[in-house]
Design a protein around this motif. Sequence first.
Motif, PDB file in Angstrom:
ATOM      1  N   GLY A 133       4.687  -1.797 -36.369  1.00  0.00           N
ATOM      2  CA  GLY A 133       5.604  -2.838 -36.796  1.00  0.00           C
ATOM      3  C   GLY A 133       4.891  -4.163 -36.763  1.00  0.00           C
ATOM      4  N   ASN A 161      11.030  -2.877 -37.071  1.00  0.00           N
ATOM      5  CA  ASN A 161      10.985  -4.172 -37.733  1.00  0.00           C
ATOM      6  C   ASN A 161      12.064  -5.067 -37.148  1.00  0.00           C
ATOM      7  N   GLU A 196      14.567  -3.420 -34.999  1.00  0.00           N
ATOM      8  CA  GLU A 196      15.403  -2.354 -35.534  1.00  0.00           C
ATOM      9  C   GLU A 196      14.560  -1.243 -36.134  1.00  0.00           C
ATOM     10  N   LEU A 210      13.132   1.146 -38.698  1.00  0.00           N
ATOM     11  CA  LEU A 210      12.984   0.988 -40.141  1.00  0.00           C
ATOM     12  C   LEU A 210      12.713   2.324 -40.810  1.00  0.00           C
ATOM     13  N   GLN A 214      10.207   0.753 -48.317  1.00  0.00           N
ATOM     14  CA  GLN A 214      10.735  -0.205 -47.332  1.00  0.00           C
ATOM     15  C   GLN A 214       9.630  -0.704 -46.417  1.00  0.00           C
ATOM     16  N   VAL A 215       8.821   0.260 -45.955  1.00  0.00           N
ATOM     17  CA  VAL A 215       7.745  -0.095 -45.030  1.00  0.00           C
ATOM     18  C   VAL A 215       6.741  -0.984 -45.736  1.00  0.00           C
ATOM     19  N   SER A 224       8.039  -4.483 -45.983  1.00  0.00           N
ATOM     20  CA  SER A 224       8.137  -5.282 -44.774  1.00  0.00           C
ATOM     21  C   SER A 224       6.807  -5.456 -44.048  1.00  0.00           C
TER      22      SER A 224
END
Lengths: 322, 258
Positions: free
Chosen positions: B38, B227, B230, B232, B245-246, B249
Amino acid sequence: MITKKDTFQLSFFFIIMFFLPVILNSFQGGGYYIGIFVPIGFFTLTALGLNLLIGFAGQISLGHAGFMTIGAYSSVYICNKLGYSALYGFALSILLNFIIGFLISKPILKLKGHYLAMATLGIGLIIQIISREFMYFGGGEGISLPDLKIFDFNFNDFKHKEFAYYYLVWLLNFCVLKLSLNFINSKAGRALKALHINELAAQSLGINVTAYKTFIFVFSTILAGISGSIAAHYNSYILPTTFDLHTSIKLVTMVILGGTLNIWGTLFGVFILMIIPELLGKFDEYEGIVLGAVLIVILLFLPDGLTSIPKKLKRLCFKNNG
Amino acid sequence: MADNILIAKNISKSFGGIHALKNFSFSVKKNSITALIGPNGAGKTTVFNIISRIYQQDSGEIFFQNKDITNFAPHQLPQLGISRTFQNIVLFPNMNLVENIMVGGHIYGSSSIFKYLFAVFSSKREDELLFKRAMNNLEFVGLQKLAYSEISELTFGQLRLAEIARCLMSDSELLLLDEPAAGLNPKETEDLARLLLEIKKIGKTIFIVEHDMNLVMTISEKIIVLNFGEFLAKGTPSEISTNPQVIASYLGDDQYIG
């Protein structure tokens, strides 16, 4: 594990200290010189415990004179007020310091650095003020103690007073040295050194930091108590100011002067600081200045104490050769 | 699931007004290498500190080998089978290397402090045993030649290895490694990867927080992405590196994928 070197040093120490009075006694006024080694002896007893606390566990106490005071007044209570044998006085001294040390170690050892120093300083002062205001023990005037008699042997008999006390305190010191060496050369000693550097890391390695700190604090208060009891008997008199803040600071100076990661260093530290006033003779009002100067010089140039000198010299020679 | 050695359910933790973790759940499979990744400040180290009981979570439960560890003290964890390393290496400069490693075996031997004062048993034999184990572990990480060195004489990479060797001393099932590759050069990182796989081979479970994506992608079987406190995503390295998504971010920058 206790190394061969430790065993050798311990035996060497035993022989030296055993024959020292015999040698000193052959000089004129030998009794006086032996007499010097008695206070050195009982301060060593407190300082050895303090070295484990300061040097190995990395805590600080500016209140150990207070625990000596508790020890001294325990003996006063038993021997003077109740009239029992001195041995019960020692027992009470140990018991009281165990209980008080244990009770205050819980909240106090959560503190670190300056805060711990201030808190222990406060405890020392509180004990001193209580002993001064408690009229039952003579208040500020002090109170006298009967002779130290163990079974039928009178330690204060003028014919052999210095000898008797000398062997009593140095035998105790020998035992405490042996115990300390056992301790620091085992996993317990490594645990102390680890929590000295980082308590969180020590904990994550499975070391019960609170238990170790409490144990070593209580051990050092008990030694201070025994030392205080002997000192009171030796002086036959105890004042609330006999062991004051000045004594506490002196004890810490002794430990730091000797070297904080070396048990043997404490012996040198105590010896030097106790011999300075003797050497100053009639200039002993300057003792404070000399002690202060010694502490500053040590902290500036020899932060690891006197016992680090050989290592330093070795490194210096190495540099010159290479 | 029976083969999960560590299960966390809905962990939350806040410091003042900052929510470091929000309802974070994850599991670590036995005898695997699982990575927690993260962006900076995502709460990874907080997760480690909660597992190792340095922090108490505000809510949620953690199970290690089906045992709730919420009420354990930090020093009881090695006994239970969890040991950890630190992001900023913590070795003890007041002891030499092999003694440092021996501290890692503290849970072995008597638990009574008294006994060590009076040496009523042979602490010598106990120490010899610990010493032997420490030497074995040093050999395992390749530092046996430096056993008697002072900590100040070791390089950064050697310090990292030493911390792992110390971590192995308690023979814990689960090793929590907090950024073991931070500050290592590519060669040292490669060696580290080999070492971690070796540790897995002897049956240990490794849970690792790491920024070095290359290392994470090569050694881990499962990656959990955190992230802003939270959950992810989770999945295999290939799933994670293709998860939109990863990427958005965290892995957005090509250099991270490597």
